[in-house]
Structure formats: C-alpha cells, structure tokens
Design a protein around this motif. Sequence first.
Motif, mmCIF file in Angstrom:
data_model
loop_
_atom_site.group_PDB
_atom_site.id
_atom_site.type_symbol
_atom_site.label_atom_id
_atom_site.label_comp_id
_atom_site.label_asym_id
_atom_site.label_seq_id
_atom_site.Cartn_x
_atom_site.Cartn_y
_atom_site.Cartn_z
ATOM 1 N N UNK B 249 -1.449 45.467 -20.555
ATOM 2 C CA UNK B 249 -1.398 46.691 -21.355
ATOM 3 C C UNK B 249 -0.002 47.298 -21.400
ATOM 4 N N UNK B 250 0.964 46.626 -20.791
ATOM 5 C CA UNK B 250 2.340 47.125 -20.873
ATOM 6 C C UNK B 250 2.783 47.183 -22.331
ATOM 7 N N UNK B 251 3.515 48.239 -22.660
ATOM 8 C CA UNK B 251 3.997 48.355 -24.035
ATOM 9 C C UNK B 251 5.294 47.569 -24.184
ATOM 10 N N UNK B 252 5.617 47.201 -25.426
ATOM 11 C CA UNK B 252 6.917 46.534 -25.657
ATOM 12 C C UNK B 252 8.071 47.378 -25.137
ATOM 13 N N UNK B 253 7.938 48.693 -25.209
ATOM 14 C CA UNK B 253 9.018 49.559 -24.735
ATOM 15 C C UNK B 253 9.255 49.381 -23.236
ATOM 16 N N UNK B 254 8.166 49.166 -22.504
ATOM 17 C CA UNK B 254 8.333 48.946 -21.051
ATOM 18 C C UNK B 254 8.967 47.593 -20.769
ATOM 19 N N UNK B 255 8.555 46.574 -21.526
ATOM 20 C CA UNK B 255 8.998 45.202 -21.241
ATOM 21 C C UNK B 255 10.387 44.928 -21.817
ATOM 22 N N UNK B 256 10.673 45.478 -23.002
ATOM 23 C CA UNK B 256 11.954 45.202 -23.684
ATOM 24 C C UNK B 256 12.653 46.499 -24.072
ATOM 25 N N UNK B 257 12.945 47.320 -23.071
ATOM 26 C CA UNK B 257 13.603 48.611 -23.310
ATOM 27 C C UNK B 257 14.830 48.483 -24.205
ATOM 28 N N UNK B 258 15.606 47.404 -23.989
ATOM 29 C CA UNK B 258 16.883 47.267 -24.714
ATOM 30 C C UNK B 258 16.686 47.138 -26.227
ATOM 31 N N UNK B 259 15.473 46.749 -26.656
ATOM 32 C CA UNK B 259 15.227 46.623 -28.104
ATOM 33 C C UNK B 259 15.091 47.975 -28.783
ATOM 34 N N UNK B 260 14.851 49.014 -27.984
ATOM 35 C CA UNK B 260 14.534 50.317 -28.572
ATOM 36 C C UNK B 260 15.707 51.282 -28.538
ATOM 37 N N UNK B 261 16.868 50.762 -28.142
ATOM 38 C CA UNK B 261 18.063 51.610 -28.100
ATOM 39 C C UNK B 261 18.598 51.858 -29.509
#
Lengths: 261, 261
Positions: B249-261
């Motif tokens: 249930x991890x969100x993409x934001x948790x797993x790939x923080x660098x994509x959301x910068x």
Amino acid sequence: MRNIRLKLAYDGTNYHGFQRQDEAHGPTVQGTLESVWARLIEEKITLAMAGRTDAGVHASGQIVNFMTAARIPEEKIPKAFNSLLPRDIRILEAECVADEFNARWSAKWKRYDYLIDNKRVPDIFKRLYASHMPIPLNTDFMQQAAAFLEGRHNFKTFAAAGGDSKRFERTIYRCQVREEDNRLIRVSCVGDGFLYHMVRIIVGTLMEVGKGRTLPGEIPEIIASHDRKRARMIAPAHGLTLVHVNYTDESPFEVFKELFK
Amino acid sequence: MRNIRLKLAYDGTNYHGFQRQDEAHGPTVQGTLESVWARLIEEKITLAMAGRTDAGVHASGQIVNFMTAARIPEEKIPKAFNSLLPRDIRILEAECVADEFNARWSAKWKRYDYLIDNKRVPDIFKRLYASHMPIPLNTDFMQQAAAFLEGRHNFKTFAAAGGDSKRFERTIYRCQVREEDNRLIRVSCVGDGFLYHMVRIIVGTLMEVGKGRTLPGEIPEIIASHDRKRARMIAPAHGLTLVHVNYTDESPFEVFKELFK
C-alpha cells in the motif's frame, strides 16, 4: 592532399580491436572505417590512430587521421561516414589539420576510464561496458594505491609482453578511483602514454588492493621491482574505454578539473 | 506447492518480448526462464508476469511468480537460475509468497522509464537503451504536457489496437520529464496500470510536444477525444524499461520521492 582528423566513438564489443589485421580474426574498427571510406570516395586510405585499443575495448573519444585527395568538405565527413557505418561506430567530429599532424605521435596525453560493476548480481545494462567483480572492493584502499602510481615511473611491472615499447618510463598525471553510483566504480587514468595492457594491469592490481590481498603501501615496491610477475592480474578488456586524447598544451587539470578533486 | 516470486532484470534487445509464444518469432524471456527451470528441476512451470513487455523492451524490476513442488530453498533460487541463464537476464531476488499472490493481478502500481538520446549524433553507449531523436526537444514543454496526463482518465486515445482491455480508465500518479544528463531525457511514468503500448504512445506524443508540433495545452482535448488517431506517434520499444512493480500500500511518493520534486 588534405590531412583529416576524426574524433570517433565505438562500442568495442563486436570488434577485434581497433587495428586492421588478418580478417580471419574478425572485423576491426580501422578496417571498417577504411572500407566505408573506400565505398564513399573510392579512395584507399590508411588511418593513423591515437590509441590501438584491444579487442573488446571501447572508445568515446578516439582520434584518427588520414591523408585524402577527396574534395568533400570536412564538415560533411561525419554525416557521410555515419550513413554507412554500423550503429556501434559514430564519427563525432572531422577537421582539416596540418600535414605534420599524426594522431598517434602528436598526442600529448590520454585519458582512459575503467568501469567495475561491484554489485553482487551484475547490472544487466552495464554488462558490456563494465567488468563485474562480485567480491566487495574497498575503494579507499584502491585510491590510496592509485596515488602511488602518479608521477613519472618506469612502468615495466605493468607492461604485458608483446608490446613494442623499449622504454618504460611514463608519466601518470592522475589515477582516480571513485564509486560514482551504487557499487559502480570508475578508475580514471590520465598519462602521457601507456604501455601494452598497462591500464588493464593497473586496474587488475588496484582490484587486488580493493580485495585486501595487496596493501596500498606495497605499490611503490611493486613499481620498483620492474617485474611483471608482481602485477599478475589483468582486468578484462570490456571495462575499458579510451575517453580523450589531447594534442594541445592544456594540462589534464584544465581539461578534467573534476578528476583532481 | 510453494508460490515463488522472482524479481528480475533483462536486456530486451535479443528477445521477442516477455511472453512465451510461437518459437518461430524468436526467444522470449518467459520461455527462457521456464526452460532453465526445467533444466534445473525437471519441472514444468508457467510463469505469471507483472508486465508483458514487448519485443525490445527492457526491465530492471520485472516481477514474476510460479507454483513449484521443488524443495530448493528460495534463497538459493537466484544463483541456480543465474548459473544457467544467458548474461542478459539476471534474477535479483526470490521469495516465497502467499498462494493467492499473482504477479499480474496483485500489482498495485508500476513504474516505466523511457530514455531519449537527444544528441545530434547518437551516444554509442546508450544506443540499446535509449531512443535517438536528433531534433532538439523542449523538455519544459514536454513536462507541461506530461502534467496534463496525471490523474484518472479514460486513456483510449493512448491504447494501441490489439490490447485485451475493455476498460480504458487508468490513473497516472506521475509523469515526469527530466534532462538527466547532457541531452539525455528520461520520461518516468507511474500508474495503476497501462494499456497496450500506452507508455510508448504517451512518449511519442510528448516528443511531438517537444518538437513544437503539439502544444502542451492541447493534451486535455487529445485525451478527451478517445481517438487513437489523435496520438499517432509511438516511440520505439528499445527506449522503454519496466523499472518497478509495487504490491504494497506504499504510495509512489513514498517509494520514489525524487520523481515528485
């Protein structure tokens, strides 16, 4: 006749080295370039090359030159070559240079990089361009050892049999070991010339240091021994890339500042 | 019977896609894995896979699972597989999972990355993993366009004929366009599912935007048209890599923080 200098890149995976030879061994980069030129211009040329890379060795900045009577403007040469070359060789630049320029003998210094994939399981996408070493390497030890190689030395210890050099003195301006990505180690060697297999033997020796089998402090004595048996390990060809050949009086520090940090 | 989940990487260059099919087309990743297991264990398995990558598409984090009666401890499975697999496929992890786990149907979201080599002369060392586009692309425009794709939409415009989906609603959590190196552009797409060829059609459309042929502000209308003819360009397969499949249930934001910068 004009003297044309080319800068080119190639993936050495499918070539039996740069230098043309008996075709039974397989295609060479030199042979491929010369036959493409013959198809383009119907002229037989002989390339001089800065670095005679071995089978499997890559180049991102190899330099060659050749004399030609053809009238094609030099700015059109890269596109003409690239239209007929296989996709693993690309001409990056072409220029007209002085008659006395020779890609090999005019070179002041060169840079070679060696990539080591130090992950336990090899990175699929690096497998053609990095040598896989599953044993964890200590890059601090490797950098300490590399520093001992810098300067002017007799590098006979690091010269494979089969080279045509009779003098073994060379200057290494910089030998840097860096983990540039997660367990991807780059060894950069800048020097005024390299003996046969010298960079690969240096990297093989640094890997022994990285494993803890040789101490950094042993390097000066290994150099001084002039005994090839003291540096037995030769790193595989496919990790090696000829990055740059310099023909001006610029120092490596000016051209590659980031290597000296 | 145990249900084994594998994480694997492969270079898709030499495969006719992931999914096993008529062998006349050439080897597939699935066929290769299943036949290696048969050699290891003398057991016929059928793999379920998270993403059915097309011919030429790569994976750095593909997930598959299969049921087995074999007693080999799961921690020994990667090494056993890798000892017989060709060098362009590597098993990275193996674990025993619940019987109801299915690599395809249990997936919550996936990440695909697409690499564009936007140099005038292609980078030799990227040629197998990045698609070459010599026309300079405006990445600011591409990122503006990509932002319009985020959210839940009917993506019928971006679905090639031949897919087996009857519903076209999908959620894109993130579509990021970044120049990560000198003229090397990475498009990262994270979504709860992707239609047939959807990522490649999205990238083809973003490249049209990058060339100035489509405006970023036209994207909402192109999506709303549900008309495949409005998104004609499909980017070549070899630029695409399946990077990650998420089952928690991890969100993409948790797993790939660098994509959301």
